[in-house]
Scaffold this active site. Structure first.
Site, PDB file in Angstrom:
ATOM      1  N   ASP A   1       0.673  -1.331   0.071  1.00  0.00           N
ATOM      2  CA  ASP A   1      -0.317  -0.115   0.601  1.00  0.00           C
ATOM      3  C   ASP A   1       0.553   0.881   0.031  1.00  0.00           C
ATOM      4  O   ASP A   1       0.519   2.152   0.378  1.00  0.00           O
ATOM      5  CB  ASP A   1      -0.592   0.068   1.201  1.00  0.00           C
ATOM      6  CG  ASP A   1       0.080  -0.349   2.191  1.00  0.00           C
ATOM      7  OD1 ASP A   1       1.337  -0.213   2.259  1.00  0.00           O
ATOM      8  OD2 ASP A   1      -0.394  -0.802   3.555  1.00  0.00           O
TER       9      ASP A   1
ATOM     10  N   ARG B   1       2.217   8.655   9.319  1.00  0.00           N
ATOM     11  CA  ARG B   1       1.815   9.736   9.499  1.00  0.00           C
ATOM     12  C   ARG B   1       0.401  10.321   9.959  1.00  0.00           C
ATOM     13  O   ARG B   1       0.401  11.258  10.223  1.00  0.00           O
ATOM     14  CB  ARG B   1       1.170   9.215   7.564  1.00  0.00           C
ATOM     15  CG  ARG B   1       2.974  10.338   6.536  1.00  0.00           C
ATOM     16  CD  ARG B   1       3.129   9.769   5.274  1.00  0.00           C
ATOM     17  NE  ARG B   1       4.320   9.396   4.097  1.00  0.00           N
ATOM     18  CZ  ARG B   1       4.929  10.744   3.338  1.00  0.00           C
ATOM     19  NH1 ARG B   1       4.176  11.627   4.176  1.00  0.00           N
ATOM     20  NH2 ARG B   1       5.985  10.679   3.427  1.00  0.00           N
TER      21      ARG B   1
ATOM     22  N   GLU C   1      -0.496  -9.201  -1.178  1.00  0.00           N
ATOM     23  CA  GLU C   1      -1.202  -8.559   0.120  1.00  0.00           C
ATOM     24  C   GLU C   1      -3.033  -7.539  -0.085  1.00  0.00           C
ATOM     25  O   GLU C   1      -2.494  -6.550   0.623  1.00  0.00           O
ATOM     26  CB  GLU C   1      -0.349  -7.694   1.136  1.00  0.00           C
ATOM     27  CG  GLU C   1      -0.601  -7.510   1.992  1.00  0.00           C
ATOM     28  CD  GLU C   1       0.512  -6.508   3.353  1.00  0.00           C
ATOM     29  OE1 GLU C   1       0.467  -5.618   3.060  1.00  0.00           O
ATOM     30  OE2 GLU C   1       1.291  -6.993   3.973  1.00  0.00           O
TER      31      GLU C   1
ATOM     32  N   GLU D   1      -2.183   5.046   3.000  1.00  0.00           N
ATOM     33  CA  GLU D   1      -1.923   3.649   2.085  1.00  0.00           C
ATOM     34  C   GLU D   1      -3.602   2.656   2.576  1.00  0.00           C
ATOM     35  O   GLU D   1      -3.729   2.450   1.567  1.00  0.00           O
ATOM     36  CB  GLU D   1      -1.876   2.682   3.605  1.00  0.00           C
ATOM     37  CG  GLU D   1      -0.145   2.802   3.828  1.00  0.00           C
ATOM     38  CD  GLU D   1      -0.308   3.659   4.615  1.00  0.00           C
ATOM     39  OE1 GLU D   1      -0.421   4.695   5.173  1.00  0.00           O
ATOM     40  OE2 GLU D   1       1.963   4.526   4.375  1.00  0.00           O
TER      41      GLU D   1
ATOM     42  N   HIS E   1      12.351   5.020  12.999  1.00  0.00           N
ATOM     43  CA  HIS E   1      12.817   5.174  11.923  1.00  0.00           C
ATOM     44  C   HIS E   1      13.389   6.229  11.555  1.00  0.00           C
ATOM     45  O   HIS E   1      13.567   7.015  11.958  1.00  0.00           O
ATOM     46  CB  HIS E   1      10.995   5.275  11.641  1.00  0.00           C
ATOM     47  CG  HIS E   1      11.011   4.734  10.193  1.00  0.00           C
ATOM     48  ND1 HIS E   1      10.012   6.006   8.977  1.00  0.00           N
ATOM     49  CD2 HIS E   1       9.817   4.348   9.468  1.00  0.00           C
ATOM     50  CE1 HIS E   1      10.248   5.062   8.052  1.00  0.00           C
ATOM     51  NE2 HIS E   1       9.639   4.666   8.327  1.00  0.00           N
TER      52      HIS E   1
ATOM     53  N   HIS F   1       5.431   4.714  13.622  1.00  0.00           N
ATOM     54  CA  HIS F   1       6.110   5.257  12.234  1.00  0.00           C
ATOM     55  C   HIS F   1       4.591   6.480  11.592  1.00  0.00           C
ATOM     56  O   HIS F   1       4.763   7.115  10.569  1.00  0.00           O
ATOM     57  CB  HIS F   1       6.940   4.682  11.151  1.00  0.00           C
ATOM     58  CG  HIS F   1       6.322   3.898  10.259  1.00  0.00           C
ATOM     59  ND1 HIS F   1       5.762   3.865   9.450  1.00  0.00           N
ATOM     60  CD2 HIS F   1       5.907   2.360  10.477  1.00  0.00           C
ATOM     61  CE1 HIS F   1       4.858   3.270   9.029  1.00  0.00           C
ATOM     62  NE2 HIS F   1       5.080   2.278   9.537  1.00  0.00           N
TER      63      HIS F   1
HETATM   64  C1  UD1 Z   1       6.121   4.617   3.933  1.00  0.00           C
HETATM   65  C2  UD1 Z   1       4.702   4.406   3.447  1.00  0.00           C
HETATM   66  C3  UD1 Z   1       4.134   3.708   4.760  1.00  0.00           C
HETATM   67  C4  UD1 Z   1       4.949   2.669   5.111  1.00  0.00           C
HETATM   68  C5  UD1 Z   1       6.896   2.722   5.753  1.00  0.00           C
HETATM   69  C6  UD1 Z   1       6.783   2.231   5.924  1.00  0.00           C
HETATM   70  C7  UD1 Z   1       3.901   6.050   1.218  1.00  0.00           C
HETATM   71  C8  UD1 Z   1       3.174   7.407   1.607  1.00  0.00           C
HETATM   72  N1  UD1 Z   1       4.492   5.498   2.918  1.00  0.00           N
HETATM   73  O1  UD1 Z   1       6.150   5.910   5.100  1.00  0.00           O
HETATM   74  O2  UD1 Z   1       3.553   2.934   3.884  1.00  0.00           O
HETATM   75  O3  UD1 Z   1       3.959   2.316   6.371  1.00  0.00           O
HETATM   76  O4  UD1 Z   1       6.970   3.150   4.325  1.00  0.00           O
HETATM   77  O5  UD1 Z   1       8.384   2.188   6.980  1.00  0.00           O
HETATM   78  O6  UD1 Z   1       4.254   5.012   0.995  1.00  0.00           O
HETATM   79  N2  UD1 Z   1      13.850   8.483   5.099  1.00  0.00           N
HETATM   80  C9  UD1 Z   1      15.528   7.787   5.465  1.00  0.00           C
HETATM   81  N3  UD1 Z   1      15.765   7.163   4.993  1.00  0.00           N
HETATM   82  C10 UD1 Z   1      14.975   5.748   4.961  1.00  0.00           C
HETATM   83  C11 UD1 Z   1      13.833   5.710   5.343  1.00  0.00           C
HETATM   84  C12 UD1 Z   1      12.879   6.995   4.946  1.00  0.00           C
HETATM   85  O7  UD1 Z   1      15.668   8.981   5.341  1.00  0.00           O
HETATM   86  O8  UD1 Z   1      15.745   5.117   4.453  1.00  0.00           O
HETATM   87  C13 UD1 Z   1      13.356   9.260   5.948  1.00  0.00           C
HETATM   88  C14 UD1 Z   1      13.047  10.473   4.268  1.00  0.00           C
HETATM   89  O9  UD1 Z   1      13.623  11.570   4.570  1.00  0.00           O
HETATM   90  C15 UD1 Z   1      11.752  10.346   4.116  1.00  0.00           C
HETATM   91  C16 UD1 Z   1      11.515  10.370   4.865  1.00  0.00           C
HETATM   92  O10 UD1 Z   1      12.345   9.597   5.711  1.00  0.00           O
HETATM   93  O11 UD1 Z   1      11.619  11.490   3.250  1.00  0.00           O
HETATM   94  C17 UD1 Z   1      10.001   9.404   4.705  1.00  0.00           C
HETATM   95  O12 UD1 Z   1       9.912   8.131   4.129  1.00  0.00           O
HETATM   96  P1  UD1 Z   1       8.437   8.303   3.156  1.00  0.00           P
HETATM   97  O13 UD1 Z   1       8.956   6.367   2.517  1.00  0.00           O
HETATM   98  O14 UD1 Z   1       7.855   9.168   2.242  1.00  0.00           O
HETATM   99  O15 UD1 Z   1       7.317   7.187   4.755  1.00  0.00           O
HETATM  100  P2  UD1 Z   1       7.471   6.672   5.828  1.00  0.00           P
HETATM  101  O16 UD1 Z   1       6.709   7.502   6.359  1.00  0.00           O
HETATM  102  O17 UD1 Z   1       8.601   6.204   5.568  1.00  0.00           O
HETATM  103  N1  UDP Z   2      11.911  -4.184  10.693  1.00  0.00           N
HETATM  104  C1  UDP Z   2      13.277  -3.929  10.890  1.00  0.00           C
HETATM  105  N2  UDP Z   2      13.791  -3.082  11.417  1.00  0.00           N
HETATM  106  C2  UDP Z   2      12.952  -2.316  12.525  1.00  0.00           C
HETATM  107  C3  UDP Z   2      11.738  -2.181  12.295  1.00  0.00           C
HETATM  108  C4  UDP Z   2      11.121  -3.066  11.651  1.00  0.00           C
HETATM  109  O1  UDP Z   2      13.706  -4.865   9.916  1.00  0.00           O
HETATM  110  O2  UDP Z   2      14.237  -1.372  13.417  1.00  0.00           O
HETATM  111  C5  UDP Z   2      10.753  -4.320   9.588  1.00  0.00           C
HETATM  112  C6  UDP Z   2       9.897  -5.019  10.588  1.00  0.00           C
HETATM  113  O3  UDP Z   2      10.145  -6.420  11.291  1.00  0.00           O
HETATM  114  C7  UDP Z   2       9.040  -5.460   9.434  1.00  0.00           C
HETATM  115  C8  UDP Z   2       8.996  -4.234   9.041  1.00  0.00           C
HETATM  116  O4  UDP Z   2       9.775  -4.387   8.921  1.00  0.00           O
HETATM  117  O5  UDP Z   2       9.157  -7.217   8.915  1.00  0.00           O
HETATM  118  C9  UDP Z   2       7.420  -3.610   9.297  1.00  0.00           C
HETATM  119  O6  UDP Z   2       8.161  -1.859   8.850  1.00  0.00           O
HETATM  120  P1  UDP Z   2       7.861  -0.484   8.875  1.00  0.00           P
HETATM  121  O7  UDP Z   2       7.006  -0.496  10.885  1.00  0.00           O
HETATM  122  O8  UDP Z   2       8.413   0.424   8.907  1.00  0.00           O
HETATM  123  O9  UDP Z   2       6.561  -0.457   7.984  1.00  0.00           O
HETATM  124  P2  UDP Z   2       5.179  -1.181   7.963  1.00  0.00           P
HETATM  125  O10 UDP Z   2       4.959  -2.900   7.817  1.00  0.00           O
HETATM  126  O11 UDP Z   2       4.260  -0.304   9.107  1.00  0.00           O
HETATM  127  O12 UDP Z   2       4.292  -0.583   6.893  1.00  0.00           O
END
Ligand code: UD1
Ligand code: UDP
Length: 373
Positions: free
Chosen positions: A99, A218, A121, A135, A248, A216
């Site tokens: 999602d 939003r 999924e 999502e 995160h 994490h």
């Molecule tokens: C995204 C997904 C969310 C998912 C989550 C899993 C969307 C809209 N959101 O949210 O569905 O549950 O990932 O974790 O698709 N950043 C880093 N390094 C990383 C990852 C993120 O620096 O490896 C920071 C960056 O500043 C980035 C911000 O996190 O701009 C947000 O990342 P983004 O993928 O937009 O949203 P998430 O909140 O991570």
């Molecule tokens: N996870 C990980 N390291 C961490 C936190 C989570 O590998 O420090 C894994 C966790 O086992 C799960 C996935 O990340 O499989 C979940 O990701 P996240 O919570 O970022 O996203 P969501 O599942 O809410 O989309």
């Protein structure tokens, strides 16, 4: 002999990578397919952690992540970037998972080219377009375009049928997260030292019960995250627990958590763990506090109670089974529910039953069979 089918898997965030690597492995090992992988780089560090451990070298890496990216800029870049890859690869199928913005834009770019989309999924629904946000709508958009819907559970399949999806296109496969958990557990057993990163914290917190935390979402930015931080601070005042919280990389999460919880004795704010070490964190935890989707599936599978810090969930199976409980983001409620489990062994034991409605670890093989037929 028919020509092998070219399957392009498209993903970009940590959870998608975890849930897609079992399928990529299955496709790579099967000569009925030519497997190609496109990562958007929506996440960078947290995506690369998974690619490395799963030994996946993408054929295309769009490297799109920007610090604190907005949904509209991210989505626009994803759509054009993935579209260009599709024009080069011209796959028979595009497979997306879950999602995220990457999954939604990947499906849309494929649809614009009339390339059939398979959705891994599929069918998760909370019924509230703002929880989880965005999502819930991403999933519905993908569902309206997909030609194959791989529902992890019967509940998810029924949600799709209620939306008039063709029953012949819906397959209950289990969730590939269970395949991923099995794979990582075997790898940890085979490779000593792979999941040792928490050893110093385990020594520091010896004698205390560990609570694993992730957050994490939003929709929790603002008041929700503050409530979560407040609950962690109050739980840490109990001398008998310690909270380990891999934070995160989203700066909106880090700001709040580091300013509210930095320097507390019984709270370890640490960097995101790689998958083997996160599996270890669940394993050593008495309970998990989370707003994550994936952790709601993994914790019950490992017999750990999970308190879900959200208003609603699109994963009702753990709640129905009694291994997960929705607690929202109000600090009073989170603290009361966590203390109830910590202080009442019977209540704890009733929740701490290994329960796995999400699959048997064979989901990727089932998905590959459908893609082949
Ligand atoms: C995204 C997904 C969310 C998912 C989550 C899993 C969307 C809209 N959101 O949210 O569905 O549950 O990932 O974790 O698709 N950043 C880093 N390094 C990383 C990852 C993120 O620096 O490896 C920071 C960056 O500043 C980035 C911000 O996190 O701009 C947000 O990342 P983004 O993928 O937009 O949203 P998430 O909140 O991570
Ligand atoms: N996870 C990980 N390291 C961490 C936190 C989570 O590998 O420090 C894994 C966790 O086992 C799960 C996935 O990340 O499989 C979940 O990701 P996240 O919570 O970022 O996203 P969501 O599942 O809410 O989309």
């Amino acid at each position: 002999m028919t020509a092998p089918r070219k399957i392009l898997t498209v993903f970009g965030t940590r959870p998608e990578a975890i849930k897609m690597f079992p399928l990529v492995h299955a496709l790579q090992a099967d000569n009925r397919f030519v497997s190609r992988v496109c990562v958007s780089g929506q996440h960078r560090g947290m995506l690369d952690q998974v690619l490395e451990i799963a030994e996946i070298a993408p054929h295309h890496d769009l490297d799109l992540m920007q610090p604190d990216q907005t949904l509209d800029a991210l989505t626009a870049n994803l759509l054009t970037g993935i579209g260009q890859v599709l024009d080069i690869e011209r796959p028979d199928w595009v497979v997306v998972q879950g999602d995220t913005a990457t999954a939604m834009a990947g499906a849309l770019a494929a649809y614009y080219r009339k390339i059939p989309v398979a959705h891994v999924e599929a069918g998760l629904r909370s019924g509230n377009i703002y929880h989880p946000w965005p999502e819930e709508v991403n999933r519905k958009i993908i569902g309206s375009m997909a030609a194959l819907h791989f529902a992890p559970t019967q509940t998810a399949a029924e949600a799709l049928l209620r939306e008039n999806v063709d029953p012949a296109a819906v397959h209950v496969t289990g969730n590939t997260v269970i395949d991923a958990l099995h794979w990582i557990t075997q790898k940890i057993d085979a490779q000593s030292g792979l999941a040792d990163a928490l050893a110093p914290l385990e020594a520091r917190f010896a004698g205390k019960r560990i609570i694993g935390v992730t957050s994490h979402r939003r929709e929790n930015f603002g008041g929700g995250m503050e409530g979560i931080a407040d609950a962690i601070r109050r739980l840490a005042e109990r001398g008998d627990v310690a909270l380990i919280f891999p934070v995160h990389l989203n700066p909106n999460v880090r700001k709040v958590m580091h300013s509210a919880l930095g320097g507390l004795d019984n709270v370890a704010l640490i960097e995101p763990l790689d998958y083997p070490n996160f599996a270890r964190l669940i394993d050593i935890s008495t309970l998990m506090l989370t707003d994550s989707g994936g952790v709601q599936e993994e914790a019950p599978a490992l017999g750990k109670p999970v308190l879900v810090m959200r208003e609603t969930t699109e994963r009702p199976e753990g709640i129905a089974a009694g291994t997960a409980r929705l607690v929202g983001t109000d600090a009073d409620v989170i603290v009361a529910e966590a203390c109830h489990l910590l202080d009442h062994p019977a209540a704890y034991d009733a929740m701490a039953r290994a329960h796995n409605p999400f699959g048997d670890g064979q989901s990727a093989a089932r998905i590959a069979e459908q893609l082949a037929s």
